[in-house]
Scaffold this active site. Structure first.
Site, mmCIF file in Angstrom:
data_model
loop_
_atom_site.group_PDB
_atom_site.id
_atom_site.type_symbol
_atom_site.label_atom_id
_atom_site.label_comp_id
_atom_site.label_asym_id
_atom_site.label_seq_id
_atom_site.Cartn_x
_atom_site.Cartn_y
_atom_site.Cartn_z
ATOM 1 N N SER A 6 36.823 23.398 43.998
ATOM 2 C CA SER A 6 35.925 22.534 43.220
ATOM 3 C C SER A 6 36.240 21.058 43.466
ATOM 4 O O SER A 6 35.347 20.238 43.666
ATOM 5 C CB SER A 6 36.085 22.811 41.726
ATOM 6 O OG SER A 6 35.622 24.092 41.419
ATOM 7 N N SER B 262 26.896 24.877 33.267
ATOM 8 C CA SER B 262 27.206 24.909 34.695
ATOM 9 C C SER B 262 27.725 23.563 35.164
ATOM 10 O O SER B 262 27.033 22.547 35.081
ATOM 11 C CB SER B 262 25.947 25.278 35.494
ATOM 12 O OG SER B 262 26.129 24.928 36.855
ATOM 13 N N ASP C 223 35.117 32.503 37.059
ATOM 14 C CA ASP C 223 35.517 32.876 38.418
ATOM 15 C C ASP C 223 36.669 33.887 38.436
ATOM 16 O O ASP C 223 36.910 34.542 39.447
ATOM 17 C CB ASP C 223 35.933 31.630 39.215
ATOM 18 C CG ASP C 223 34.737 30.737 39.541
ATOM 19 O OD1 ASP C 223 33.592 31.231 39.500
ATOM 20 O OD2 ASP C 223 34.957 29.542 39.826
HETATM 21 C C1 S3P Z 1 31.964 25.461 40.133
HETATM 22 C C2 S3P Z 1 31.329 25.823 38.977
HETATM 23 C C3 S3P Z 1 31.095 27.222 38.614
HETATM 24 C C4 S3P Z 1 32.001 28.155 39.404
HETATM 25 C C5 S3P Z 1 31.981 27.849 40.871
HETATM 26 C C6 S3P Z 1 32.479 26.438 41.106
HETATM 27 C C7 S3P Z 1 32.158 24.022 40.400
HETATM 28 O O1 S3P Z 1 29.752 27.552 38.888
HETATM 29 O O2 S3P Z 1 31.606 29.498 39.187
HETATM 30 O O3 S3P Z 1 32.814 28.748 41.571
HETATM 31 O O4 S3P Z 1 32.951 23.668 41.288
HETATM 32 O O5 S3P Z 1 31.512 23.223 39.716
HETATM 33 P P1 S3P Z 1 28.554 27.210 37.855
HETATM 34 O O6 S3P Z 1 28.358 25.733 37.855
HETATM 35 O O7 S3P Z 1 27.359 27.944 38.413
HETATM 36 O O8 S3P Z 1 28.987 27.733 36.524
#
Ligand code: S3P
Length: 427
Positions: free
Chosen positions: A22, A165, A313
């Site tokens: 991330s 999200s 995750d």
């Molecule tokens: C992430 C947010 C999450 C996560 C993904 C990485 C991010 O997704 O599941 O693996 O780096 O912002 P969502 O934004 O769809 O919840």
């Protein structure tokens, strides 16, 4: 690739894991639109974060890689160039959703798509706010990649996220960088805040009050030297392995401990897991530390509401832990799992069943009774990195050698996963 996994006698040693996925995406994107050079150390080795680097290159940004060190020559907010071909986000939802916020503000059109799995993932959640800000976006069936983005001079927005999200939050904040005025994002549930931390680090003017973020448009972002902590979501697989396999003692160094991600550790500790945290330090506004994990009997419990969002995750590997726990594990409010790289409720249940483990599929989650044994089986990643890794961990506890089809999917976030697993299990 078929990966064979024998049962483990113990999980021991001291490991350092690749950089957080991330945070790597965010640093690469912000560095590209900052002024001056950024040097990012411990950049994620995963294919997803390389999809982001390649997209930035295609937009005219100079990106040099030396092992896990990445140097990005920022071109400023208005310095990106029209790509000569479609942008390819590969398997990466983060790349397509977050980068779209920047593409929506460009004076040139772009098309961005990805692989078969990405092409089935919903994009209405970003199309809606970006359209309200003034961009014009068309998508397959109105909601799936590839996206064709016609940028505009964006208007700031006051936006309440309809889904919790961090990708959507980031997309709107990136677009907000280009609006003349203040963009506000309101979250229903607090999601990971790496974007807020990174934007501040690069010099943006951003205020956070509870679940509301206000960002001033047109900031001067300045290139930085940054270090990415190791990925706690990757560490989760080895943490669960060390908890499950008797006689284990594992040290994981330099792991990201951002409070919006470390709910995992609180949750595990609450179930009775022995995890010690030492050497905590803050770098570029992100916490990191060393974990010592020793095998533990865990009680089990329930994951629901805000906790589900915070652990989203990690749920595949927590489902594995749940089956071996004393009381089992129930996971609710996890409808988002159905629209990840695979329908993770379905793919977790299918692999558990192949191992002779009972689990009930709920519309928005799973119910897994505890005290179950794993039987050796032929498993499948279904092309999903976290499914490949979660079931490699289940295989360590099985009564014989298991095998995972499509195990190469792990390289989407963690190419060194099986090598590291071999090292700590002494195979
Ligand atoms: C992430 C947010 C999450 C996560 C993904 C990485 C991010 O997704 O599941 O693996 O780096 O912002 P969502 O934004 O769809 O919840």
């Amino acid at each position: 690739m078929l990966q064979r996994i024998p049962p483990a006698r113990s999980v021991s040693g001291s490991i350092t894991l690749p950089g957080d996925k991330s945070i790597s995406h965010r640093y690469a994107m912000i560095a590209s639109i900052a002024q001056g050079d950024s040097r990012i150390r411990n950049y994620s080795t995963g294919a997803d974060c390389h999809s982001t680097l390649n997209a930035m290159r295609a937009l005219g940004v100079s990106v040099e890689e030396d092992g896990t060190e990445v140097t990005i020559r920022g071109r400023g907010l208005d310095g990106l160039r029209a790509p000569t071909a479609d942008l390819d986000a590969g398997n990466s939802g983060s790349t397509i959703r977050m980068l779209s916020g920047i593409l929506a503000a460009q004076p040139f059109p772009t098309r961005i798509g990805g692989d078969e799995s990405l092409s089935r993932r919903p994009m209405a959640r970003i199309i809606e706010p970006l359209s309200r800000m003034g961009a014009s976006i068309s998508a397959r069936d109105g909601r799936f990649p590839p996206l064709e983005i016609h940028g505009a001079r964006l208007q700031p927005i006051d936006y309440t996220l309809p889904v919790p999200s961090a990708q959507v939050k980031t997309c709107v904040l990136y677009a907000g960088l280009y609006g003349e005025g203040e963009t506000t994002v309101r979250e229903p549930i607090r999601s990971r805040d790496h974007t807020e931390i990174a934007l501040r680090e690069f010099g943006a003017d951003l205020r956070v009050a509870g679940k509301t973020i206000a960002l001033a448009g047109r900031p001067t972002l300045t290139g930085r030297d940054l270090v990415v902590p190791s990925d706690l979501s990757s560490a989760a697989f080895f943490i669960v392995a060390a908890l499950l396999v008797a006689g284990s003692r594992l040290v994981i160094r330099g792991v990201g401990l951002n409070p919006t991600r470390s709910t995992l550790l609180d949750f595990l500790a609450g179930m009775g897991a022995s995890i010690r945290i030492t050497e905590v330090e803050s770098r570029n506004g992100e916490l990191a530390g060393e974990l010592l994990v020793t095998s533990s009997r865990v009680r089990g419990g329930a994951i629901e509401k805000d906790t589900t969002a915070a652990l989203i995750d990690e749920i595949p590997v927590l489902a594995v832990l749940g089956a071996a726990s004393e009381d089992g594990l129930t996971i609710r409010d996890a409808g988002e799992l159905r629209i990840k790289e695979t329908d993770r409720i379905a793919t977790v249940i299918e692999n558990l069943r192949r191992m002779g483990v009972q689990a009930e599929e709920l519309p928005d989650g799973l119910a897994i009774p505890g005290r179950q044994r794993f039987h050796a089986a032929r498993l499948d990643s279904f092309g999903d990195h976290r499914i490949a890794m979660a079931f490699a961990i289940a295989a360590l506890c099985a009564d014989g050698e298991s095998a995972i089809d499509g195990a190469e999917a792990a390289s989407v976030s963690f190419p060194e996963f099986f090598e590291t697993l071999r090292r700590i299990t002494g195979h």
